[in-house]
Design a protein around this motif. Sequence first.
Motif, mmCIF file in Angstrom:
data_model
loop_
_atom_site.group_PDB
_atom_site.id
_atom_site.type_symbol
_atom_site.label_atom_id
_atom_site.label_comp_id
_atom_site.label_asym_id
_atom_site.label_seq_id
_atom_site.Cartn_x
_atom_site.Cartn_y
_atom_site.Cartn_z
ATOM 1 N N ARG A 116 0.811 -1.229 0.000
ATOM 2 C CA ARG A 116 0.000 0.000 0.000
ATOM 3 C C ARG A 116 0.840 1.273 0.000
ATOM 4 N NH1 ARG A 116 -4.900 -1.425 4.175
ATOM 5 N NH2 ARG A 116 -5.401 -3.392 3.201
ATOM 6 N N GLU A 117 2.081 1.155 0.450
ATOM 7 C CA GLU A 117 2.969 2.325 0.526
ATOM 8 C C GLU A 117 3.618 2.666 -0.806
ATOM 9 O OE1 GLU A 117 3.057 4.068 3.418
ATOM 10 O OE2 GLU A 117 1.555 2.600 4.053
ATOM 11 N N GLY A 118 3.621 1.727 -1.733
ATOM 12 C CA GLY A 118 4.245 1.972 -3.022
ATOM 13 C C GLY A 118 4.876 0.720 -3.598
ATOM 14 N N ALA A 119 5.718 0.904 -4.594
ATOM 15 C CA ALA A 119 6.323 -0.232 -5.292
ATOM 16 C C ALA A 119 7.725 0.115 -5.754
ATOM 17 C CB ALA A 119 5.453 -0.630 -6.484
ATOM 18 N N MET A 120 8.533 -0.928 -5.915
ATOM 19 C CA MET A 120 9.915 -0.767 -6.369
ATOM 20 C C MET A 120 10.251 -1.920 -7.297
ATOM 21 S SD MET A 120 13.317 -0.801 -4.008
ATOM 22 C CE MET A 120 14.889 -0.219 -4.612
ATOM 23 N N GLY A 121 10.922 -1.582 -8.403
ATOM 24 C CA GLY A 121 11.347 -2.606 -9.349
ATOM 25 C C GLY A 121 12.562 -2.135 -10.121
ATOM 26 N N PHE A 122 13.077 -3.026 -10.979
ATOM 27 C CA PHE A 122 14.281 -2.743 -11.752
ATOM 28 C C PHE A 122 14.083 -3.179 -13.194
ATOM 29 C CE2 PHE A 122 15.581 -3.093 -7.406
ATOM 30 C CZ PHE A 122 16.535 -2.095 -7.252
ATOM 31 N N ILE A 123 14.413 -2.290 -14.131
ATOM 32 C CA ILE A 123 14.367 -2.633 -15.548
ATOM 33 C C ILE A 123 15.494 -3.635 -15.811
ATOM 34 C CG2 ILE A 123 14.555 -1.764 -17.913
ATOM 35 C CD1 ILE A 123 13.696 1.009 -16.818
ATOM 36 N N LEU A 124 15.158 -4.756 -16.442
ATOM 37 C CA LEU A 124 16.147 -5.807 -16.681
ATOM 38 C C LEU A 124 16.750 -5.793 -18.076
ATOM 39 C CD1 LEU A 124 14.465 -8.935 -15.036
ATOM 40 C CD2 LEU A 124 16.323 -7.521 -14.127
ATOM 41 N N ASN A 125 16.181 -5.048 -19.002
ATOM 42 C CA ASN A 125 16.603 -5.195 -20.397
ATOM 43 C C ASN A 125 17.150 -3.917 -21.029
ATOM 44 O OD1 ASN A 125 13.957 -4.166 -20.272
ATOM 45 N ND2 ASN A 125 13.391 -5.030 -22.254
ATOM 46 N N LYS A 126 17.798 -3.061 -20.225
ATOM 47 C CA LYS A 126 18.387 -1.847 -20.786
ATOM 48 C C LYS A 126 19.838 -1.720 -20.308
ATOM 49 C CE LYS A 126 14.113 0.582 -21.502
ATOM 50 N NZ LYS A 126 14.025 0.721 -22.927
ATOM 51 N N PRO A 127 20.771 -2.400 -21.022
ATOM 52 C CA PRO A 127 22.174 -2.294 -20.629
ATOM 53 C C PRO A 127 22.709 -0.886 -20.868
ATOM 54 C CG PRO A 127 21.975 -3.537 -22.674
ATOM 55 C CD PRO A 127 20.583 -3.238 -22.198
ATOM 56 N N ILE A 128 23.640 -0.477 -20.011
ATOM 57 C CA ILE A 128 24.312 0.805 -20.221
ATOM 58 C C ILE A 128 25.716 0.523 -20.741
ATOM 59 C CG2 ILE A 128 22.901 2.058 -18.557
ATOM 60 C CD1 ILE A 128 25.087 1.802 -16.504
ATOM 61 N N ASP A 129 26.400 1.543 -21.143
ATOM 62 C CA ASP A 129 27.666 1.378 -21.853
ATOM 63 C C ASP A 129 28.860 1.257 -20.899
ATOM 64 O OD1 ASP A 129 29.202 1.095 -24.110
ATOM 65 O OD2 ASP A 129 29.489 3.254 -24.382
ATOM 66 N N VAL A 130 28.776 0.308 -19.963
ATOM 67 C CA VAL A 130 29.914 0.024 -19.082
ATOM 68 C C VAL A 130 29.745 -1.396 -18.555
ATOM 69 C CG1 VAL A 130 28.826 0.929 -16.975
ATOM 70 C CG2 VAL A 130 31.318 0.915 -17.162
ATOM 71 N N ASP A 131 30.863 -2.096 -18.390
ATOM 72 C CA ASP A 131 30.792 -3.434 -17.805
ATOM 73 C C ASP A 131 30.984 -3.326 -16.296
ATOM 74 O OD1 ASP A 131 33.741 -4.082 -17.057
ATOM 75 O OD2 ASP A 131 33.858 -3.346 -19.132
ATOM 76 N N PHE A 132 30.607 -4.381 -15.585
ATOM 77 C CA PHE A 132 30.624 -4.383 -14.130
ATOM 78 C C PHE A 132 32.035 -4.194 -13.572
ATOM 79 C CE2 PHE A 132 29.820 -6.969 -10.075
ATOM 80 C CZ PHE A 132 29.255 -5.900 -9.407
ATOM 81 N N GLY A 133 33.011 -4.866 -14.158
ATOM 82 C CA GLY A 133 34.392 -4.740 -13.688
ATOM 83 C C GLY A 133 34.903 -3.314 -13.794
ATOM 84 N N THR A 134 34.690 -2.682 -14.932
ATOM 85 C CA THR A 134 35.132 -1.295 -15.132
ATOM 86 C C THR A 134 34.414 -0.357 -14.176
ATOM 87 O OG1 THR A 134 35.617 -1.780 -17.452
ATOM 88 C CG2 THR A 134 35.354 0.553 -16.836
ATOM 89 N N LEU A 135 33.110 -0.567 -13.972
ATOM 90 C CA LEU A 135 32.364 0.264 -13.032
ATOM 91 C C LEU A 135 32.935 0.140 -11.626
ATOM 92 C CD1 LEU A 135 29.881 2.121 -12.500
ATOM 93 C CD2 LEU A 135 28.618 0.031 -11.982
ATOM 94 N N LEU A 136 33.250 -1.078 -11.203
ATOM 95 C CA LEU A 136 33.825 -1.270 -9.870
ATOM 96 C C LEU A 136 35.183 -0.572 -9.735
ATOM 97 C CD1 LEU A 136 32.884 -5.002 -9.298
ATOM 98 C CD2 LEU A 136 31.922 -3.019 -8.119
ATOM 99 N N GLU A 137 35.991 -0.625 -10.782
ATOM 100 C CA GLU A 137 37.273 0.097 -10.759
ATOM 101 C C GLU A 137 37.048 1.600 -10.591
ATOM 102 O OE1 GLU A 137 39.831 -0.698 -14.071
ATOM 103 O OE2 GLU A 137 39.720 -2.872 -13.769
ATOM 104 N N MET A 138 35.994 2.124 -11.217
ATOM 105 C CA MET A 138 35.690 3.563 -11.123
ATOM 106 C C MET A 138 35.342 3.981 -9.698
ATOM 107 S SD MET A 138 33.427 4.598 -14.419
ATOM 108 C CE MET A 138 33.317 3.426 -15.736
ATOM 109 N N VAL A 139 34.832 3.037 -8.907
ATOM 110 C CA VAL A 139 34.490 3.368 -7.516
ATOM 111 C C VAL A 139 35.549 2.821 -6.561
ATOM 112 C CG1 VAL A 139 32.021 3.617 -7.900
ATOM 113 C CG2 VAL A 139 32.930 1.364 -7.285
ATOM 114 N N ASP A 140 36.778 2.681 -7.073
ATOM 115 C CA ASP A 140 37.963 2.341 -6.274
ATOM 116 C C ASP A 140 37.977 0.939 -5.677
ATOM 117 O OD1 ASP A 140 39.210 4.771 -6.786
ATOM 118 O OD2 ASP A 140 38.198 5.756 -5.125
ATOM 119 N N VAL A 141 37.366 -0.023 -6.350
ATOM 120 C CA VAL A 141 37.564 -1.419 -5.975
ATOM 121 C C VAL A 141 38.811 -1.866 -6.720
ATOM 122 C CG1 VAL A 141 36.628 -3.762 -6.066
ATOM 123 C CG2 VAL A 141 35.102 -1.819 -5.653
ATOM 124 N N SER A 142 39.781 -2.422 -6.018
ATOM 125 C CA SER A 142 41.047 -2.772 -6.674
ATOM 126 C C SER A 142 40.843 -3.934 -7.640
ATOM 127 C CB SER A 142 42.122 -3.113 -5.649
ATOM 128 O OG SER A 142 41.755 -4.246 -4.902
#
Length: 193
Positions: A35-61
Amino acid sequence: MAINHTLAPGFLVASPKLDGSVFDRAVIIMVHHDREGAMGFILNKPIDVDFGTLLEMVDVSENQIADSCYQQDVFFGGPVRVEQLWVIHNSPDHIFADSDDEVLFHPQWHLSSDAGSIKFLAKKAEHKFRPLMGYAGWGPGQLEDEIGEGSWLVLDFDEKFIDTSVDEMWDFALTKLGIDETTFLMMGKAGQA
């Protein structure tokens, strides 16, 4: 439109009414709905970055990132808090039992925004997971109104969607609903002036 049950876990499938919007041909996995609302995630819209590169951008070694993370797409989860990284995964729940940011939305599927959980998944990369930036959110009654207006179709949870190719996901959803894509698209165009 009153909905007497939760839509989470489940899926929303964008109708042609949403063509040209951020939700154009979107398939959304629902992780919360009440009753308070809803939350979901779009599954089929990739963005132009891979997970490894994104993690490097946020200082994961680099030595904390499995090689397979560099082949893992990151997805646009929705227009709310687009700076926030979330991960949907099927890791065993005991691994993250101490995390306050871990949500079990289906018996085998979890949602996490916890940095420790995300780093663990990045290093092991042995479970199914999908990294997402942002989410889709609705206030009280908003989603029900949009469904009533014909913006969304509702599907029961089926984990096959999580593995379906992003190029085929919307079509696969329509097939599961028993809807012919051409007819569906023509119906949407007829309703637009």
